[in-house]
Design a protein around this motif. Structure first.
Motif, short mmCIF file in Angstrom:
data_model
loop_
_atom_site.label_atom_id
_atom_site.label_comp_id
_atom_site.label_asym_id
_atom_site.label_seq_id
_atom_site.Cartn_x
_atom_site.Cartn_y
_atom_site.Cartn_z
N PRO A 121 0.95 -1.43 0.06
CA PRO A 121 0.26 0.18 -0.39
C PRO A 121 0.76 1.57 -0.16
CG PRO A 121 -0.71 -1.13 2.36
CD PRO A 121 0.75 -2.17 1.07
N LYS A 122 0.88 2.02 -0.53
CA LYS A 122 1.25 4.11 -0.29
C LYS A 122 0.54 4.70 0.34
CE LYS A 122 0.32 4.49 -4.57
NZ LYS A 122 0.08 3.47 -5.71
N VAL A 123 -0.41 3.90 1.47
CA VAL A 123 -1.32 4.57 2.75
C VAL A 123 -0.03 4.05 4.02
CG1 VAL A 123 -3.19 5.05 4.78
CG2 VAL A 123 -3.07 5.00 1.82
N TYR A 124 0.75 5.16 4.77
CA TYR A 124 1.27 4.40 6.02
C TYR A 124 0.89 4.87 6.74
CZ TYR A 124 4.96 3.12 2.49
OH TYR A 124 5.80 2.75 1.85
N TYR A 125 1.24 3.68 8.41
CA TYR A 125 0.84 4.28 9.52
C TYR A 125 1.90 4.53 10.88
CZ TYR A 125 -3.78 3.46 7.55
OH TYR A 125 -5.28 3.38 7.16
N LEU A 126 1.26 5.57 11.47
CA LEU A 126 2.79 5.82 12.35
C LEU A 126 2.29 5.79 13.61
CD1 LEU A 126 3.72 9.40 10.78
CD2 LEU A 126 4.87 7.18 10.63
N SER A 127 3.18 5.05 14.68
CA SER A 127 2.55 5.13 16.00
C SER A 127 3.63 4.53 16.62
CB SER A 127 1.99 3.86 16.29
OG SER A 127 2.11 4.12 17.92
N SER A 128 4.10 5.23 18.14
CA SER A 128 5.54 4.73 18.80
C SER A 128 4.64 3.45 19.62
CB SER A 128 5.42 5.83 19.62
OG SER A 128 6.46 6.72 18.98
N GLN A 129 3.32 3.03 19.68
CA GLN A 129 2.91 1.95 20.66
C GLN A 129 2.85 0.62 20.73
OE1 GLN A 129 -0.81 3.36 22.39
NE2 GLN A 129 -1.38 4.75 20.87
N GLN A 130 3.59 -0.76 20.86
CA GLN A 130 4.00 -1.54 20.54
C GLN A 130 2.73 -2.13 20.04
OE1 GLN A 130 6.89 -2.06 19.13
NE2 GLN A 130 5.80 -4.43 18.42
N TRP A 131 1.82 -2.02 20.91
CA TRP A 131 0.94 -2.76 21.18
C TRP A 131 -0.19 -2.64 19.67
CZ3 TRP A 131 -4.93 -0.99 20.30
CH2 TRP A 131 -4.72 0.07 20.38
N LEU A 132 -0.10 -1.53 19.37
CA LEU A 132 -1.48 -1.51 18.35
C LEU A 132 -0.22 -2.25 16.46
CD1 LEU A 132 -3.50 0.41 17.08
CD2 LEU A 132 -2.33 2.24 17.42
N ARG A 133 1.07 -1.82 16.96
CA ARG A 133 1.83 -3.01 16.36
C ARG A 133 1.34 -3.95 16.38
NH1 ARG A 133 6.31 1.77 14.84
NH2 ARG A 133 7.02 -0.32 13.71
N ASP A 134 1.52 -4.18 17.25
CA ASP A 134 0.97 -6.00 17.41
C ASP A 134 0.01 -6.15 17.00
OD1 ASP A 134 3.47 -6.26 18.55
OD2 ASP A 134 2.93 -6.41 20.36
N MET A 135 -1.15 -5.17 16.83
CA MET A 135 -2.12 -5.80 16.40
C MET A 135 -2.86 -6.16 14.78
SD MET A 135 -4.70 -5.95 18.92
CE MET A 135 -6.70 -5.82 18.20
N MET A 136 -1.39 -6.08 14.39
CA MET A 136 -1.60 -5.86 12.73
C MET A 136 -1.35 -7.50 12.33
SD MET A 136 -1.92 -2.94 11.70
CE MET A 136 -2.72 -1.73 12.65
N ARG A 137 -1.05 -8.04 13.21
CA ARG A 137 -0.50 -9.34 12.95
C ARG A 137 -1.53 -10.66 13.33
NH1 ARG A 137 4.81 -9.30 14.80
NH2 ARG A 137 5.43 -10.18 12.10
N PHE A 138 -1.93 -11.39 12.74
CA PHE A 138 -3.04 -12.31 12.96
C PHE A 138 -2.02 -13.31 14.33
CE2 PHE A 138 -5.11 -10.76 9.37
CZ PHE A 138 -6.22 -10.78 8.87
N LYS A 139 -3.19 -13.81 15.14
CA LYS A 139 -2.04 -14.84 15.93
C LYS A 139 -2.44 -15.71 15.46
CE LYS A 139 -3.05 -12.44 19.95
NZ LYS A 139 -3.03 -13.39 21.46
#
Ligand code: SF4
Lengths: 275, 418
Positions: free
Chosen positions: A257-275
Motif C-alpha cells: 500500500p501507499k498509505v503508511y501508519y505511524l505509531s510508537s505504541q507497540q501493542w498497536l503494531r502487534d495488532m497488525m499481526r494475526f495470531k
C-alpha cells in the motif's frame, strides 16, 4: 508529441499518505469531510452498518483482543482507513489486487499510482470487492439517497453513483484534476501536494494525516514512511528480513500500500499481526 | 373460444392422468417458480439490498449456485468427450439427457449471474469492454468466464437441437430427419469444441477466479484452476447419472440401461480418486506454503459458522464416492451406486460452499470477527425457484421429447409384444 509524453512521465508523482495514529483522536472529521466531498449517500436509517457506503472508515481497535486486558491497561486507538492505493510488488509496474480482476475495465491505476474506479462503467459484479484485502471497496446495495436538504449540497465534481455499483476512495482524484487544470492554465505542468490535497487530509484538525509524493525523497510523507514508527495495515512482510521477503515476493505479489501508519505504541503494531 | 376450451380440457386431462406424487411435486415446483418471479422482479427493480450479502460478504448463495451448476453441468463435456471421442458407445442412452442438463445448468448459471450483478442492464459490458489486457489471454478471470461460458452455452444449444428434431412429429419429414441425423453424426466436433472451452471456464470460474486473488489468504493458490477442472469431471459425471436415474424413477421405466450408468460411474469414481489426491495436495500446500505467506496459519483461517468441519465433510463425501464407484461390487448394485453418485455430487457442492461461504467469512483484519451470512427469503426463492424451473423444463423434455431414446425403443418393443 511522443517527446512531450516522455517529459510528462518524467514528472510522475506517486501519491501516498502517512497517518500518525498517536495523533489521531478518532474525532471522525476526516470521514465527514470525505463523505461530503464524495457525495456519500445519507440514508434516514444508516444503522445497517455492513451495507453502508463510506470511502473512509474510522476503525476502532483495542488491545482487548482476547478479553484479557484489564483496567487500567485497556488501550484504544482509531485507524482511519481508506483505499490503500496498493501497488503490488513492483510500484513501477503497479498491480493492485483489485485492478486486473475487473471484467469490464472499470478500474485502473493512473501513472501517479492512484487506483481509479469509474462508477458508470461498473456492472456491479463485486469481484474487486472480494479481492480487496482492506475492505476499501463499497457496493451501493441501495439506491443512493440524500436526506433532506443534502441534495442541494452535492459536489458537482463527483458523479452520484447508481444503485448496484462499486465505489471507492480515489484520493479525491477530482481535486487533482481540478488543480492540475488550474495550474496548466498558468503554464505550470506539475502540481505538488500543497495544491492537491484530498479532503480527509485537509479536514484533519490534529494534523495526523500527511499527504504527498512518495517519489520525492525530500517530501514529508517519504520521510515519515521511512521512520521506525511507520508500518502498513496488516502488511507484516515489512518486518521480515530481506532474504525471506524476496523469497515470498517471488511466490506472489503483496499489496504494497501507499498509505503508511505511524505509531510508537507497540501493542498497536502487534495488532497488525494475526495470531 | 373452442380452442381455448380444448386447451383447457387438455390440461385438465393431463393433470388427472398424473399420479398423486407427481401432482404434489408439480405444485411444489410451481410454488417455487411463482416465488422466483415475484422476488426476482423485486431484486431486479429494487436491488440487491434485499439480500443478506453486504460489504464484508460480497458473494452468497447465487454464486454457490453458479459454481455448483457449472461444475456439475461440466459432466456434459466429459460424457460427450468419452462418447464421441473415446467412442464408448455405452454412454449413448445417456447423452441426450446429459446435454440437456448441461444446457440447463449453464442457462441458470447465466440467469443467476444476471441477478447477482448490481447492474443487470449493463451485463453486455462484459462483451463490449472486456478486460483482455495486452496479450491474447484475458486479464480478468471473469472476462474469460463470461466469454467462455457464452460460447459453450451456444455449443450446448447446438448439441441440443437434434433432440426436438427427433420427435416423431418432426422426424416424419425426410429433410428434418436428415438434418437431425447429420447433426448427430457431426456431434463429435461439438464435443471436442465443448471440451476445449470447458477446460478454460471450468478452471477459471471454479478455481482460477479465486486462485488469483493474491490479497486473500483463504483463496490464493496458483493450482486452483486445475483442481477445478478435475473436480468438474469427477462430480459432473456423478450428477449426470443421478439426474437420469431420478428421471427413470419418476417415469417408472428403464430410461437408461444399468450398464450405461455403471460405465459412467466408473469414470466418475476414477476421477474422484484424482480429485482426492489433488485436493489433499491442495490442503497440504495451503497449510504449508500459501497461507504462511500471509503470516497466518491455515487452521486460524477457519472459524465462525463455516469451520473446518466443512473440509472434513468434503473429504468424507469424496472417499464415500470413491469406495462405492470404484469397487465393482458396490457400483454394480443400483442402490449403492446411487449413494455413490449422491456422495460425489455432495463433495462438489461442499467444495463450492467452502469457496464462497468460508472464503467470504474470513476476517481481513486481526481485530475483526468471522462474518456470518443468512440468505433472505428473496435469495432462497430466486435460487430454489431457478432450480425448480430447470427441473420443470427437464421434466417437460423427458415427457414430450425423445430425451431417452433407449426407453422409447423399449416402450415400442413392448407395444409390439402386446
Ligand atoms: S485497498 Fe483495496 S481497493 Fe484500494 S487498491 Fe488496494 S485492493 Fe484496490
Amino acid at each position: 508529441m511522443a517527446q512531450e509524453k516522455k517529459k510528462e512521465s518524467a514528472m510522475k508523482r506517486r501519491w501516498g499518505m502517512a497517518i500518525d495514529l498517536d495523533k489521531c483522536t478518532g474525532c471522525g472529521q476526516c470521514q465527514v469531510a470525505c463523505s461530503q466531498e464524495n457525495n456519500i449517500p445519507l440514508f434516514e436509517d444508516d444503522s445497517e452498518l455492513l451495507k453502508r457506503v463510506v470511502f473512509l472508515d474510522v476503525m476502532k481497535v483495542t488491545n482487548d483482543r482476547d478479553r484479557a486486558a484489564q483496567y487500567p491497561n485497556v488501550k484504544t486507538a482509531f485507524i482511519p482507513k481508506m483505499c490503500q492505493q496498493c501497488s503490488g510488488n513492483d510500484p513501477k509496474n503497479p498491480k493492485p489486487p483489485c485492478v486486473s480482476v475487473c471484467p469490464v475495465v472499470a478500474t485502473d491505476v493512473g501513472d501517479d499510482g492512484v487506483v481509479s474506479q469509474v462508477w458508470s462503467r461498473c456492472i456491479g459484479c463485486r469481484y474487486c470487492q472480494a479481492s480487496c484485502p482492506y475492505e476499501a471497496r463499497q457496493f451501493n446495495w441501495w439506491k443512493p439517497e440524500y436526506e433532506g436538504s443534502f441534495k442541494e449540497s452535492l459536489n458537482p465534481e463527483v458523479s452520484v453513483a447508481s444503485r448496484g455499483t462499486i465505489v471507492k476512495c480515489t484520493f479525491c482524484s477530482h481535486i487533482w484534476k481540478r488543480e492540475r487544470d488550474k495550474m496548466l492554465a498558468r503554464g505550470v505542468k506539475d502540481i505538488n501536494a500543497v495544491q492537491y490535497t484530498p479532503a480527509c487530509v485537509s479536514g484533519c484538525p490534529t494534523g495526523a494525516m500527511v499527504f504527498g509524493d512518495l517519489n520525492d525523497p525530500a517530501s514529508e510523507v517519504s520521510r515519515l514512511a521511512k521512520t521506525d514508527r511507520a508500518f502498513r495495515l496488516v502488511h507484516t512482510i515489512d518486518t521480515w528480513d530481506e532474504a525471506k521477503k524476496k523469497e515470498a515476493q517471488a511466490k506472489k505479489d503483496y499489496p504494497n500500500p501507499k498509505v503508511y501508519y505511524l505509531s510508537s505504541q507497540q501493542w498497536l503494531r502487534d495488532m497488525m499481526r494475526f495470531k | 373460444m373452442k380452442y381455448l376450451k380444448q386447451a383447457f380440457d387438455f390440461c385438465v386431462n393431463e393433470w388427472k392422468s398424473y399420479s398423486k406424487n407427481i401432482q404434489i411435486t408439480l405444485l411444489v415446483l410451481g410454488f417455487l417458480v411463482a416465488g422466483f418471479l415475484v422476488f426476482g422482479i423485486q431484486i431486479l427493480f429494487w436491488g440487491l439490498g434485499y439480500t443478506d450479502m453486504n460489504n464484508m460478504f460480497a458473494f452468497g448463495q447465487w454464486i454457490i449456485g453458479d459454481l455448483g451448476l457449472v461444475a456439475l453441468g461440466g459432466g456434459a463435456f466429459t460424457t460427450g468427450f468419452i462418447l464421441y471421442i473415446f467412442r464408448n458407445d455405452k454412454l449413448e442412452p445417456l447423452i441426450n439427457s446429459t446435454v440437456l442438463i448441461g444446457f440447463l445448468c449453464y442457462l441458470f448459471t447465466l440467469v443467476f449471474l444476471v441477478f447477482d450483478i448490481g447492474q443487470p442492464l449493463r451485463a453486455w459490458f462484459g462483451y463490449t469492454y472486456p478486460n483482455w489486457g495486452p496479450g491474447l489471454m484475458p486479464q480478468s478471470m471473469l472476462t474469460e468466464v463470461v466469454w467462455c461460458l457464452t460460447f459453450y452455452f451456444c455449443v450446448l444449444f447446438i448439441e441440443l437441437i437434434p433432440i426436438p428434431l427427433g420427435h416423431r412429429l418432426l422426424d416424419r419429414y425426410p429433410v428434418i430427419h436428415a438434418i437431425g441425423h447429420y447433426m448427430h453424426k457431426l456431434m463429435w466436433i461439438m464435443a471436442a469444441v465443448g471440451t476445449f472451452l470447458s477446460f478454460f471456464h471450468q478452471g477459471s470460474l471454479g478455481g482460477g477466479m479465486w486462485g488469483v486473488l493474491y490479497g486473500k489468504s483463504q483463496w490464493f493458490r496458483p493450482h486452483f484452476f486445475f483442481l477445478a477442472i478435475v473436480m468438474a469431471t469427477a462430480g459432473g459425471t456423478s450428477f449426470m447419472i443421478l439426474c437420469a436415474w431420478l428421471a427413470g424413477k419418476v417415469m417408472k421405466k428403464e430410461v437408461v440401461p444399468m450398464e450405461s450408468f455403471q460405465s459412467l460411474a466408473k469414470v466418475s469414481g476414477i476421477m474422484m480418486i484424482a480429485y482426492l489426491v489433488f485436493n489433499a495436495y491442495d490442503v497440504y500446500s495451503m497449510a504449508t506454503k500459501y497461507v504462511p505467506l500471509y503470516d497466518r496459519t491455515f487452521v486460524d483461517t477457519w472459524g465462525g459458522y463455516y469451520g473446518i468441519w466443512m473440509l472434513v465433510l468434503e473429504f468424507l463425501f469424496t472417499l464415500g464416492a470413491i469406495v462405492i464407484l470404484v469397487v465393482p461390487k458396490f457400483r454394480n448394485t443400483e442402490k449403492t451406486m446411487v449413494y455413490g453418485v449422491i456422495s460425489g455430487v455432495m463433495a462438489i457442492v461442499m467444495n463450492k460452499s467452502i469457496t464462497v461461504l468460508h472464503g467470504s467469512s474470513v476476517p481481513n483484519f486481526p481485530w475483526k470477527p468471522f462474518v456470518g451470512y443468512n440468505p433472505t427469503i428473496q435469495e432462497w426463492f430466486v435460487f430454489l425457484g431457478g432450480l425448480a424451473t430447470a427441473v420443470l423444463i427437464y421434466m417437460w423434455f423427458a415427457k414430450y421429447l425423445p430425451l431417452f431414446p433407449h426407453a422409447d425403443k423399449h416402450a415400442h418393443g413392448e407395444e409390439h409384444h402386446a
